[in-house]
Write a protein that holds these residues in place. Structure first.
Motif, PDB file in Angstrom:
ATOM      1  N   LYS A  60     -14.501   6.306 -14.304  1.00 28.65           N
ATOM      2  CA  LYS A  60     -14.629   6.432 -15.770  1.00 28.65           C
ATOM      3  C   LYS A  60     -13.322   6.103 -16.481  1.00 28.65           C
ATOM      4  O   LYS A  60     -12.929   6.755 -17.456  1.00 28.65           O
ATOM      5  N   VAL A  61     -12.654   5.062 -15.978  1.00 24.93           N
ATOM      6  CA  VAL A  61     -11.413   4.584 -16.578  1.00 24.93           C
ATOM      7  C   VAL A  61     -11.747   3.399 -17.470  1.00 24.93           C
ATOM      8  O   VAL A  61     -12.346   2.429 -17.008  1.00 24.93           O
ATOM      9  N   MET A  62     -11.372   3.492 -18.745  1.00 26.83           N
ATOM     10  CA  MET A  62     -11.599   2.383 -19.671  1.00 26.83           C
ATOM     11  C   MET A  62     -10.470   1.372 -19.494  1.00 26.83           C
ATOM     12  O   MET A  62      -9.290   1.746 -19.529  1.00 26.83           O
ATOM     13  N   ILE A  63     -10.824   0.108 -19.276  1.00 35.39           N
ATOM     14  CA  ILE A  63      -9.822  -0.928 -19.057  1.00 35.39           C
ATOM     15  C   ILE A  63     -10.029  -2.075 -20.047  1.00 35.39           C
ATOM     16  O   ILE A  63     -11.162  -2.444 -20.353  1.00 35.39           O
ATOM     17  N   ASP A  64      -8.915  -2.609 -20.563  1.00 35.16           N
ATOM     18  CA  ASP A  64      -8.983  -3.782 -21.426  1.00 35.16           C
ATOM     19  C   ASP A  64      -9.106  -5.050 -20.587  1.00 35.16           C
ATOM     20  O   ASP A  64      -9.716  -6.017 -20.999  1.00 35.16           O
ATOM     21  N   SER A  65      -8.468  -5.043 -19.433  1.00 31.60           N
ATOM     22  CA  SER A  65      -8.593  -6.129 -18.454  1.00 31.60           C
ATOM     23  C   SER A  65      -8.403  -5.493 -17.085  1.00 31.60           C
ATOM     24  O   SER A  65      -7.993  -4.340 -16.975  1.00 31.60           O
ATOM     25  N   ILE A  66      -8.689  -6.225 -16.050  1.00 40.06           N
ATOM     26  CA  ILE A  66      -8.605  -5.673 -14.702  1.00 40.06           C
ATOM     27  C   ILE A  66      -7.141  -5.411 -14.346  1.00 40.06           C
ATOM     28  O   ILE A  66      -6.316  -6.322 -14.377  1.00 40.06           O
ATOM     29  N   PRO A  67      -6.797  -4.143 -14.044  1.00 39.82           N
ATOM     30  CA  PRO A  67      -5.412  -3.851 -13.662  1.00 39.82           C
ATOM     31  C   PRO A  67      -5.062  -4.496 -12.321  1.00 39.82           C
ATOM     32  O   PRO A  67      -5.952  -4.839 -11.534  1.00 39.82           O
ATOM     33  N   ILE A  68      -3.778  -4.627 -12.090  1.00 45.32           N
ATOM     34  CA  ILE A  68      -3.294  -5.211 -10.840  1.00 45.32           C
ATOM     35  C   ILE A  68      -2.926  -4.062  -9.909  1.00 45.32           C
ATOM     36  O   ILE A  68      -2.060  -3.244 -10.233  1.00 45.32           O
ATOM     37  N   PHE A  69      -3.604  -3.975  -8.769  1.00 48.34           N
ATOM     38  CA  PHE A  69      -3.293  -2.974  -7.757  1.00 48.34           C
ATOM     39  C   PHE A  69      -2.675  -3.697  -6.568  1.00 48.34           C
ATOM     40  O   PHE A  69      -3.328  -4.516  -5.927  1.00 48.34           O
ATOM     41  N   SER A  70      -1.408  -3.417  -6.277  1.00 48.26           N
ATOM     42  CA  SER A  70      -0.728  -3.994  -5.122  1.00 48.26           C
ATOM     43  C   SER A  70      -0.528  -2.879  -4.109  1.00 48.26           C
ATOM     44  O   SER A  70       0.078  -1.861  -4.421  1.00 48.26           O
ATOM     45  N   GLY A  71      -1.051  -3.076  -2.913  1.00 48.90           N
ATOM     46  CA  GLY A  71      -0.978  -2.027  -1.903  1.00 48.90           C
ATOM     47  C   GLY A  71      -2.118  -1.043  -2.101  1.00 48.90           C
ATOM     48  O   GLY A  71      -3.217  -1.407  -2.515  1.00 48.90           O
ATOM     49  N   ALA A  72      -1.842   0.231  -1.844  1.00 44.34           N
ATOM     50  CA  ALA A  72      -2.873   1.269  -1.984  1.00 44.34           C
ATOM     51  C   ALA A  72      -3.228   1.463  -3.453  1.00 44.34           C
ATOM     52  O   ALA A  72      -2.372   1.420  -4.327  1.00 44.34           O
ATOM     53  N   TRP A  73      -4.492   1.687  -3.717  1.00 43.00           N
ATOM     54  CA  TRP A  73      -4.942   1.940  -5.081  1.00 43.00           C
ATOM     55  C   TRP A  73      -4.600   3.364  -5.460  1.00 43.00           C
ATOM     56  O   TRP A  73      -4.545   4.258  -4.608  1.00 43.00           O
ATOM     57  N   PRO A  74      -4.376   3.623  -6.762  1.00 46.14           N
ATOM     58  CA  PRO A  74      -4.051   4.984  -7.179  1.00 46.14           C
ATOM     59  C   PRO A  74      -5.181   5.961  -6.876  1.00 46.14           C
ATOM     60  O   PRO A  74      -6.349   5.583  -6.903  1.00 46.14           O
ATOM     61  N   GLU A  75      -4.800   7.190  -6.605  1.00 47.47           N
ATOM     62  CA  GLU A  75      -5.782   8.262  -6.463  1.00 47.47           C
ATOM     63  C   GLU A  75      -6.018   8.792  -7.877  1.00 47.47           C
ATOM     64  O   GLU A  75      -5.089   9.300  -8.514  1.00 47.47           O
TER      65      GLU A  75
END
Length: 188
Positions: free
Chosen positions: A26-41
């Motif tokens: 349920k995170v509102m995003i304006d564009s797809i965030p960049i996840f490098s490595g492990a994704w945030p918890e």
């Protein structure tokens, strides 16, 4: 299949996975965030918004982001979060555009508990301005405000107001000197 097509397909699948992950959390995003490595918890029971082109880098320690019921976490466009960043919003945390947050930084808008019977538990909004750089191993605590273009030195603890365009350091963080930041200049 050519190498370019394979890379393009992998990128599309990763973006689709990130989009689904954000929707599920349920995170509102304006564009797809960049996840490098492990994704945030992410533990989101409130409102969480991530602006355009935000980046989360986590190769050693995963970030932990908690937004409790009724709380709001807003992250401005182009912001960057490094390994082990820990954010907990019980009320309101607003992080401006193009802000950089260093390794193992903690941003909490609550004390989580009382210090003594006569002192109420502190819950107060946090505002971090645009183009701010928060150095590694810092803490931004309840009720803190950091002005645009400021730098918080590594290992500092912010417990109050830091004005715009300055370098602050220490425990608690104090202004060390002013910074001459031209309009429109962004940290890389």
């Amino acid at each position: 299949m050519s190498m370019c097509k394979k890379v393009s397909l992998r990128r599309k699948l990763k973006n689709l996975s990130i989009k689904f992950f954000c929707k599920r959390k349920k995170v509102m995003i304006d564009s797809i965030p960049i996840f490098s490595g492990a994704w945030p918890e992410i533990h989101n029971k409130g409102i969480m918004r991530i602006g355009n082109q935000c980046s989360f880098r986590s190769f050693r320690l995963r970030q932990s982001i908690t937004v409790q019921t009724g709380a709001i976490l807003e992250i401005g466009e182009g912001s960057f979060f490094n390994d082990g960043v820990n954010i907990c919003a019980t009320q309101s945390i607003k992080i401006g555009h193009h802000t950089k947050v260093g390794d193992m930084t903690y941003i909490f808008d609550t004390d989580f508990h009382q210090l003594s019977p006569e002192r109420e538990m502190k819950n107060a909004p946090i505002i971090i301005g645009n183009n701010v750089w928060v150095g590694a191993n810092s803490m931004i605590l309840a009720g803190s405000s950091i002005g645009n273009n400021s730098v918080i030195a590594a290992g500092s603890i912010v417990v109050g107001e830091i004005p715009p365009n300055c370098l602050a350091a220490g425990t608690p963080a104090k202004v060390i000197r002013s910074l001459n930041i031209p309009d429109g200049w962004l940290r890389q």
